[in-house]
Write a protein that holds these residues in place. Structure first.
Motif, mmCIF file in Angstrom:
data_model
loop_
_atom_site.group_PDB
_atom_site.id
_atom_site.type_symbol
_atom_site.label_atom_id
_atom_site.label_comp_id
_atom_site.label_asym_id
_atom_site.label_seq_id
_atom_site.Cartn_x
_atom_site.Cartn_y
_atom_site.Cartn_z
ATOM 1 N N LEU A 17 9.705 31.463 89.161
ATOM 2 C CA LEU A 17 9.467 32.823 89.647
ATOM 3 C C LEU A 17 7.974 33.110 89.759
ATOM 4 O O LEU A 17 7.513 33.668 90.762
ATOM 5 N N ALA A 18 7.222 32.726 88.738
ATOM 6 C CA ALA A 18 5.772 32.967 88.756
ATOM 7 C C ALA A 18 5.127 32.292 89.961
ATOM 8 O O ALA A 18 4.290 32.893 90.664
ATOM 9 N N LEU A 49 19.758 36.947 81.280
ATOM 10 C CA LEU A 49 18.852 35.808 81.152
ATOM 11 C C LEU A 49 17.773 35.869 82.244
ATOM 12 O O LEU A 49 16.580 35.661 81.969
ATOM 13 N N GLY A 50 18.206 36.187 83.462
ATOM 14 C CA GLY A 50 17.264 36.291 84.581
ATOM 15 C C GLY A 50 16.235 37.381 84.365
ATOM 16 O O GLY A 50 15.058 37.224 84.717
ATOM 17 N N GLY A 90 19.851 33.445 91.564
ATOM 18 C CA GLY A 90 20.100 32.849 90.256
ATOM 19 C C GLY A 90 19.010 33.133 89.239
ATOM 20 O O GLY A 90 17.938 33.632 89.571
ATOM 21 N N ALA A 91 19.326 32.807 87.973
ATOM 22 C CA ALA A 91 18.390 33.044 86.860
ATOM 23 C C ALA A 91 17.386 31.900 86.806
ATOM 24 O O ALA A 91 17.459 31.011 85.957
ATOM 25 N N GLN A 92 16.441 31.916 87.728
ATOM 26 C CA GLN A 92 15.470 30.831 87.823
ATOM 27 C C GLN A 92 14.526 30.820 86.613
ATOM 28 O O GLN A 92 14.230 31.867 86.048
ATOM 29 N N VAL A 113 25.143 36.953 91.393
ATOM 30 C CA VAL A 113 23.976 37.609 90.804
ATOM 31 C C VAL A 113 23.526 36.845 89.549
ATOM 32 O O VAL A 113 24.327 36.123 88.951
ATOM 33 N N PRO A 114 22.227 36.966 89.200
ATOM 34 C CA PRO A 114 21.215 37.850 89.768
ATOM 35 C C PRO A 114 20.718 37.350 91.129
ATOM 36 O O PRO A 114 20.758 36.154 91.414
#
Length: 223
Positions: free
Chosen positions: A204-205, A19-20, A197-199, A184-185
């Protein structure tokens, strides 16, 4: 344009890592005109004690999550989140919980060829495990993935039969744990910033934009 290097610590049997990865790709697409992003895939093993032949995935995971109901609830949530980013999770298809040492060795060897080859191998491993229910601890599966990514099948076959780079994978995992990575991630950006984490893609951007702006400011001060 600023260039960022992400060391992405993950395991190919970690659904949140898959997912991440998808969310990361959306974030990179969003900032592609502003920031250049390179990814190095780094190993982590969620189940280092699994035997080479793997385990009964459904039984082991239910045990780990405190029962089948908890497992089904977690899978339902992940399935919905996956749909948002184009992942067709099929948890019921996963019969074998693999030992991922050889998968990580393959990712490493692909990385010595090119980032593109490594990206292809990582994508194929995630898809094989989570969407096709294939055993990514099976050398035959790994060889097919290697060949599809343009790696020399015979060379990879010989490497898989050997102990090549096992110690390297273990030392990288140990180094990550020494840094405090215990889940992880885990994204290490420019060996300086950490995101766990799967932000969401937007998070992230925004992080990439802020870090790139900070780098640009540091460089301006040096000139």
């Amino acid at each position: 344009m600023q260039r960022l290097v992400i060391d992405l610590v993950s395991d190919v049997v970690c659904p949140w890592c898959y997912l991440g990865k998808a969310r990361l790709e959306l974030a990179i697409a969003e900032v592609q005109d502003e920031v250049s992003v390179d990814i190095n895939w780094r190993p982590y093993r969620l189940n280092p004690d699994y035997p080479p032949e793997g385990v009964d995935q459904q039984a082991e995971l239910a045990k780990k999550l405190g029962g089948k109901e908890n497992m089904d609830r977690a899978h339902a949530q992940l399935t919905e989140l996956g749909k948002e980013v184009g992942i067709a999770f099929d948890f019921d298809a996963i019969r074998v919980g693999p030992n991922t040492m050889d998968a990580h060795r393959l990712i490493h060897w692909a990385g010595t060829e090119s980032r593109e080859a490594q990206e292809m191998v990582v994508s194929s491993l995630f898809k094989a495990n989570f969407e096709q229910g294939l055993n990514v601890g099976d050398p035959a599966v790994l060889l097919d993935i290697a060949a599809a990514a343009g790696l020399d099948r015979k060379v990879i076959e010989q490497l898989l039969k050997s102990d090549a780079d096992r110690d390297l994978i273990l030392s990288e995992i140990d180094a990550a744990q020494q840094m405090g990575v215990n889940g992880v991630p885990f994204f290490i950006i420019d060996q300086k910033y950490a995101v766990s984490g799967a932000q969401p893609a937007q998070v992230l951007a925004n992080a990439f934009r802020e870090i790139a702006a900070e780098k640009a400011e540091e460089q301006r001060k040096l000139n």
